[in-house]
Enzyme design. Structure first.
Site, mmCIF file in Angstrom:
data_model
loop_
_atom_site.group_PDB
_atom_site.id
_atom_site.type_symbol
_atom_site.label_atom_id
_atom_site.label_comp_id
_atom_site.label_asym_id
_atom_site.label_seq_id
_atom_site.Cartn_x
_atom_site.Cartn_y
_atom_site.Cartn_z
ATOM 1 C CG PHE A 18 -1.897 -1.286 1.242
ATOM 2 C CD1 PHE A 18 -2.956 -1.344 0.359
ATOM 3 C CD2 PHE A 18 -1.457 -2.112 2.121
ATOM 4 C CE1 PHE A 18 -3.741 -2.485 0.674
ATOM 5 C CE2 PHE A 18 -2.166 -3.291 2.112
ATOM 6 C CZ PHE A 18 -3.445 -3.276 1.481
ATOM 7 C CD GLU A 89 3.595 -7.615 -5.905
ATOM 8 O OE1 GLU A 89 4.320 -7.884 -4.960
ATOM 9 O OE2 GLU A 89 2.590 -7.061 -5.733
#
Length: 205
Positions: A18, A89
């Site tokens: 986040f 990622e």
């Protein structure tokens, strides 16, 4: 085949969940496409939280991506026309990703990778620390602690609303229902060993 370009480099975007890592990756990719550069975007097949074939930020922005299970598969999808290679990622890849991005940058590609620099335990995550060390540029982003509102550099894993044990598996792909950003003070890892061999469960918060 070795494709050489005039210059190449590695950019790392890291931080907690986040913190806007995927959003920043998307922004850089879109700027490159506006400049008429050919961009190839990749993601690990394990990351299927929002889409199997897209990089999706937590606020919903997305880019089409090629899912790969092995870092070396990236070589199969690029050509001499490719200018920029983006990988999201990156913490989920094996250490082979280090040699792959080194090779790509050495061949003249601009390589942008994004990923978590710490796992839920607050420890270095996979290949990311090494990628940070060899990169020409490192951008470390922070989120906002959900407890106190301070800058958050850590990712809190919650299982049924309770902080996960240190001994839980490191890789468990989730989204807002299983993770939240925390500052150093409010990051909780039950059963985490201390230097004297005890766990930190007895420490006052």
């Amino acid at each position: 085949m070795y494709i050489m370009k005039q210059s190449g480099w590695l950019e790392v975007i890291c931080g907690s969940m986040f913190s806007g890592k995927s959003e920043e990756l998307i922004r850089r990719v879109r700027r490159a496409t506006f400049a008429k550069q050919e961009v190839k975007v990749f993601k690990p097949t394990i990351d299927n939280r929002y889409s199997d074939e897209a990089v999706v930020s937590h606020n919903g922005n997305s880019l089409i991506a090629i899912p790969v299970s092995s870092p070396k598969e990236i070589f199969e999808h690029i050509s001499e026309k490719t200018d920029v290679i983006a990988i999201d990622e990156v913490q989920f890849f094996s250490d082979d990703i280090i040699d792959v991005v080194q090779t790509l940058a050495d061949r003249g590609y601009r390589v942008i990778v994004a990923g978590l620099d710490q796992d839920f335990r607050g420890e270095p995550f996979g290949p990311v620390p090494t990628l940070m060390a060899i990169a020409e540029s490192v951008t470390k982003l922070q989120a906002v602690c959900t407890v106190c509102g301070s800058p958050a550099s850590r990712t809190q894993r919650l299982i049924n609303g309770v902080p996960a044990s240190y001994y839980d598996p490191v890789i468990l792909v989730g989204a807002s229902e299983s993770y939240e950003p925390r500052c150093r003070h409010h990051h909780e890892v039950p059963d985490k060993p201390t230097k004297n061999g005890q766990t930190n469960n007895h420490l006052a918060r």
